[in-house]
Design a protein around this motif. Sequence first.
Motif, PDB file in Angstrom:
ATOM      1  N   LEU A 134      24.460 -13.873 -17.281  1.00 18.05           N
ATOM      2  CA  LEU A 134      23.931 -14.752 -16.495  1.00 18.05           C
ATOM      3  C   LEU A 134      24.053 -14.007 -14.977  1.00 18.05           C
ATOM      4  O   LEU A 134      23.198 -14.184 -14.106  1.00 18.05           O
ATOM      5  CB  LEU A 134      24.593 -16.102 -16.609  1.00 18.05           C
ATOM      6  CG  LEU A 134      23.939 -16.594 -17.718  1.00 18.05           C
ATOM      7  CD1 LEU A 134      24.739 -17.949 -17.892  1.00 18.05           C
ATOM      8  CD2 LEU A 134      22.592 -16.796 -17.722  1.00 18.05           C
ATOM      9  N   ALA A 135      25.277 -13.561 -14.796  1.00 21.84           N
ATOM     10  CA  ALA A 135      25.559 -12.894 -13.623  1.00 21.84           C
ATOM     11  C   ALA A 135      24.647 -11.736 -13.086  1.00 21.84           C
ATOM     12  O   ALA A 135      24.085 -11.706 -11.882  1.00 21.84           O
ATOM     13  CB  ALA A 135      27.021 -12.420 -13.229  1.00 21.84           C
ATOM     14  N   SER A 136      24.357 -10.872 -14.438  1.00 17.74           N
ATOM     15  CA  SER A 136      23.430  -9.816 -13.909  1.00 17.74           C
ATOM     16  C   SER A 136      21.960 -10.415 -13.691  1.00 17.74           C
ATOM     17  O   SER A 136      21.131  -9.940 -12.662  1.00 17.74           O
ATOM     18  CB  SER A 136      23.400  -9.083 -15.118  1.00 17.74           C
ATOM     19  OG  SER A 136      24.803  -8.499 -15.599  1.00 17.74           O
ATOM     20  N   LEU A 137      21.635 -11.482 -14.383  1.00 17.20           N
ATOM     21  CA  LEU A 137      20.261 -12.057 -14.117  1.00 17.20           C
ATOM     22  C   LEU A 137      20.341 -12.705 -12.803  1.00 17.20           C
ATOM     23  O   LEU A 137      19.100 -13.322 -12.308  1.00 17.20           O
ATOM     24  CB  LEU A 137      19.926 -12.915 -15.326  1.00 17.20           C
ATOM     25  CG  LEU A 137      19.655 -12.054 -16.666  1.00 17.20           C
ATOM     26  CD1 LEU A 137      19.293 -13.317 -17.590  1.00 17.20           C
ATOM     27  CD2 LEU A 137      18.457 -11.308 -16.312  1.00 17.20           C
ATOM     28  N   LEU A 168      17.477 -14.401  -9.861  1.00 14.87           N
ATOM     29  CA  LEU A 168      17.131 -16.084  -9.402  1.00 14.87           C
ATOM     30  C   LEU A 168      17.684 -15.916  -7.650  1.00 14.87           C
ATOM     31  O   LEU A 168      17.179 -16.715  -6.868  1.00 14.87           O
ATOM     32  CB  LEU A 168      18.467 -16.779  -9.991  1.00 14.87           C
ATOM     33  CG  LEU A 168      18.220 -17.144 -11.543  1.00 14.87           C
ATOM     34  CD1 LEU A 168      19.429 -17.950 -12.076  1.00 14.87           C
ATOM     35  CD2 LEU A 168      16.950 -17.685 -11.597  1.00 14.87           C
ATOM     36  N   ASP A 169      18.515 -15.090  -7.347  1.00 13.26           N
ATOM     37  CA  ASP A 169      18.915 -14.681  -6.063  1.00 13.26           C
ATOM     38  C   ASP A 169      17.541 -14.588  -5.147  1.00 13.26           C
ATOM     39  O   ASP A 169      17.436 -15.266  -3.925  1.00 13.26           O
ATOM     40  CB  ASP A 169      19.875 -13.877  -5.867  1.00 13.26           C
ATOM     41  CG  ASP A 169      20.392 -13.718  -4.235  1.00 13.26           C
ATOM     42  OD1 ASP A 169      20.677 -14.714  -3.604  1.00 13.26           O
ATOM     43  OD2 ASP A 169      20.398 -12.723  -3.579  1.00 13.26           O
ATOM     44  N   VAL A 170      16.838 -13.629  -5.792  1.00 13.53           N
ATOM     45  CA  VAL A 170      15.460 -13.509  -4.806  1.00 13.53           C
ATOM     46  C   VAL A 170      14.627 -14.803  -4.780  1.00 13.53           C
ATOM     47  O   VAL A 170      13.959 -14.842  -4.005  1.00 13.53           O
ATOM     48  CB  VAL A 170      14.856 -12.054  -5.676  1.00 13.53           C
ATOM     49  CG1 VAL A 170      13.524 -11.968  -5.273  1.00 13.53           C
ATOM     50  CG2 VAL A 170      15.745 -10.806  -5.585  1.00 13.53           C
ATOM     51  N   CYS A 195      21.877  -7.722 -21.240  1.00 12.05           N
ATOM     52  CA  CYS A 195      22.053  -7.587 -22.619  1.00 12.05           C
ATOM     53  C   CYS A 195      23.313  -6.989 -23.299  1.00 12.05           C
ATOM     54  O   CYS A 195      23.714  -7.461 -24.117  1.00 12.05           O
ATOM     55  CB  CYS A 195      20.723  -6.903 -23.079  1.00 12.05           C
ATOM     56  SG  CYS A 195      19.175  -7.593 -23.038  1.00 12.05           S
ATOM     57  N   VAL A 196      23.475  -6.041 -22.359  1.00 12.44           N
ATOM     58  CA  VAL A 196      24.972  -5.319 -22.920  1.00 12.44           C
ATOM     59  C   VAL A 196      25.851  -6.301 -22.541  1.00 12.44           C
ATOM     60  O   VAL A 196      26.877  -6.547 -23.202  1.00 12.44           O
ATOM     61  CB  VAL A 196      25.053  -4.098 -21.749  1.00 12.44           C
ATOM     62  CG1 VAL A 196      26.536  -3.547 -21.912  1.00 12.44           C
ATOM     63  CG2 VAL A 196      24.014  -2.914 -22.047  1.00 12.44           C
ATOM     64  N   ASN A 197      26.092  -7.138 -21.399  1.00 16.94           N
ATOM     65  CA  ASN A 197      27.152  -7.988 -21.440  1.00 16.94           C
ATOM     66  C   ASN A 197      27.389  -9.197 -22.214  1.00 16.94           C
ATOM     67  O   ASN A 197      28.218  -9.277 -23.241  1.00 16.94           O
ATOM     68  CB  ASN A 197      27.281  -8.550 -20.014  1.00 16.94           C
ATOM     69  CG  ASN A 197      27.731  -7.607 -18.762  1.00 16.94           C
ATOM     70  OD1 ASN A 197      27.080  -6.355 -18.884  1.00 16.94           O
ATOM     71  ND2 ASN A 197      28.514  -8.031 -17.989  1.00 16.94           N
ATOM     72  N   GLY A 198      26.152  -9.781 -22.487  1.00 13.10           N
ATOM     73  CA  GLY A 198      25.683 -10.849 -23.241  1.00 13.10           C
ATOM     74  C   GLY A 198      26.031 -10.760 -24.706  1.00 13.10           C
ATOM     75  O   GLY A 198      26.699 -11.229 -25.270  1.00 13.10           O
TER      76      GLY A 198
END
Length: 382
Positions: A38-41, A45-47, A220-223
């Motif tokens: 979620l941090a990567s995504l 969301l920040d944009v 995807c790698v992280n999650g």
Amino acid sequence: QAFCNPAAFTALGKLFANEGRATVLGIYSSGVYFGGALASLSILLDVALGWRQLTLLSAVIGIFAALVTGAVLPPLPPLSGLLLTDAWRNQPDVDTKSHEEPMDKPMVSVSEMTQKASSEIGDDVVSELGGELGHFGGRVNESNETDIESLLAKPSAEPNALPVLQALTLLFQSSGVRWLLAATTTRFMAGFCVGVWVVPFYREQFPSEIDAQFAFLKACVNGIAGAASATAGGLLADRWANDQPRIRQWVPAAGSALAVPFWIGTLYAGSVQLSLAALFCEYLFAECWFGPTVAALQSAAPAGAQGLAQGVFNMLTLAGNLAPLLVGYLLTNSDLDLVMLLASLVPVLYLASAIFFIFAGEALAQDSQIIVASSTDSESDG
């Protein structure tokens, strides 16, 4: 995590038996990797929302999760596998190492006490505690019957928390615990180096390909890989540890060692896609360590020092952060580049943690054999 993890690990240790604890802790730790995804995504969301609204949204989700947890968390029993054993060991008038002096009190068999306890508190509770009665050597002195019965009669009672210095002394008396904490420190160092510096690495090596697609693939790698590794590590440790307890630490040792070639592949792949594929495999092996390690620490820590043991475990994240700090220092004050630093430091830390995990498994297995031998001697003397 500083506030949540010690309480969460202790609660899970109380709610689930030792045989399945590594699996449960692995599932819990998989949330860290979903959070990383979620941090990567959150870049996207920040944009869309802006940093202020994104921060507020995170706060609202955290408050909601805390309220739900407080509402649904059941009452917590004592940690199985520790309370009765340590209560017996700490009896001042019982020598658990030998029974050279004849006992002037009649002996009461464990089976008799178990039957009596079953009639008073129910078969389910006694079944949960039954494995621990083996540490009493099969028979107990009648003079201690009242103390043991009081523990059985109040299965939800907690052992008294030990003073901090005394708890730390007891904790570090175990060579298995010392090796576990050494392995945890080096493993945190390796993981934090990867977590902190992998995105700067991609920005440096593939500056034109850091876009929304990259954020999705990194998520995807992280999650997926991280969560799958954490869960599988706990499952494998619990399945194999029944036959060979030291295997519980062989699982993270093997994962740390097998992650090394894939980390090298991540750094030297020719494209961002191949690099992310190698990173996926690196996560798939490396992140299996959390559940088995915390479960082993809970099993080895003395009663009354469980929360402190979890606190010490989490404090090692401070030591873990020294490694990425060292990378930043060397980048600024030496001629080494980022790829060279990551290709040398991270594998060394992974391999060091693998060696420490193996030593921890051997030390904990020896401690277990000593306890079993002591119980056997006590039974034969009785």
